[in-house]
Scaffold this motif. Structure first.
Motif, short mmCIF file in Angstrom:
data_model
loop_
_atom_site.label_atom_id
_atom_site.label_comp_id
_atom_site.label_asym_id
_atom_site.label_seq_id
_atom_site.Cartn_x
_atom_site.Cartn_y
_atom_site.Cartn_z
N PRO A 67 0.74 -1.72 -0.32
CA PRO A 67 0.07 0.24 -0.16
C PRO A 67 1.01 1.28 -0.03
O PRO A 67 2.49 1.32 0.25
CB PRO A 67 -0.81 -0.09 1.27
N MET A 68 0.13 2.05 -0.76
CA MET A 68 0.98 3.33 -0.93
C MET A 68 1.47 3.91 0.28
O MET A 68 2.56 4.82 0.49
CB MET A 68 0.51 4.63 -1.75
N VAL A 69 0.56 4.09 1.41
CA VAL A 69 0.98 4.69 2.72
C VAL A 69 1.77 4.15 3.41
O VAL A 69 2.10 4.85 4.20
CB VAL A 69 -0.51 4.75 3.31
N LEU A 70 2.13 3.33 3.57
CA LEU A 70 3.22 2.22 4.05
C LEU A 70 4.14 2.54 3.99
O LEU A 70 5.19 2.55 3.97
CB LEU A 70 2.59 0.65 4.27
N VAL A 94 10.04 6.95 7.90
CA VAL A 94 10.73 6.89 8.96
C VAL A 94 12.07 6.19 9.21
O VAL A 94 13.03 6.35 9.52
CB VAL A 94 10.26 4.99 9.35
N LEU A 95 12.17 6.21 7.98
CA LEU A 95 14.23 5.44 7.57
C LEU A 95 14.93 6.85 7.48
O LEU A 95 15.49 7.17 7.78
CB LEU A 95 14.02 4.71 5.92
N GLY A 96 14.22 7.94 7.16
CA GLY A 96 14.49 8.95 6.54
C GLY A 96 14.82 9.39 8.21
O GLY A 96 16.46 10.78 8.64
N CYS A 97 13.95 9.49 8.50
CA CYS A 97 14.06 9.54 11.26
C CYS A 97 15.33 9.11 11.36
O CYS A 97 16.47 10.01 11.54
CB CYS A 97 13.05 9.83 11.52
N VAL A 98 15.61 7.54 10.73
CA VAL A 98 16.56 7.12 11.61
C VAL A 98 17.80 8.03 11.50
O VAL A 98 18.80 7.43 12.19
CB VAL A 98 16.33 5.64 11.28
N PHE A 99 18.25 7.99 10.29
CA PHE A 99 19.70 8.33 9.00
C PHE A 99 19.35 9.94 9.88
O PHE A 99 20.58 9.77 10.04
CB PHE A 99 19.54 7.91 7.53
N GLY A 100 18.88 10.49 9.71
CA GLY A 100 19.16 11.82 10.41
C GLY A 100 19.18 12.00 11.84
O GLY A 100 20.66 12.89 12.10
N VAL A 101 18.91 10.55 12.50
CA VAL A 101 18.89 10.44 13.79
C VAL A 101 20.97 10.25 14.15
O VAL A 101 21.33 10.49 15.15
CB VAL A 101 18.67 10.24 14.70
#
Length: 106
Positions: free
Chosen positions: A40-43, A50-57
């Protein structure tokens, strides 16, 4: 102020909920070597967020460690002031006066 905060949170929730409802169709994810996945597009969007947040942290962790190390380093205390440079000698009228010639009687 608390009511305004809760209103903002409710608005944000409903906007994201409407986004999820409008993007329920499935998309094809084409990976390397011919692998393909349907999701699904939303997932897919949620996973990218979520991956962008993890890489940013993870990118900020070395800076956080460096700042923590600097904060824990011992600092000079207020009881022991740092040595200050010696003040420059000031010019007074006596130091600027010309030397007197010696007197005969003295």
């Amino acid at each position: 102020m608390r009511a305004l905060t809760w209103l903002f949170r409710a608005f944000l929730f409903f906007v994201l909920f409407a986004f999820a409802l409008n993007n329920q169709h499935e998309v094809d994810l084409k990976w390397f070597f011919g692998h393909e996945t349907r999701a699904p597009m939303v997932l897919v969007v949620l996973a990218a967020f979520v991956l962008g947040c993890v890489f940013g942290v993870l990118a900020m962790v070395p800076s956080w460690w460096r700042q923590r190390r600097a904060a824990r380093a011992p600092r000079p205390s207020a009881a022991e002031p740092a040595p200050s440079p010696a003040p420059a000698p000031s010019a007074t009228a006596e130091s600027l006066a010309l030397p007197h010639p010696p007197r005969d009687g003295v």
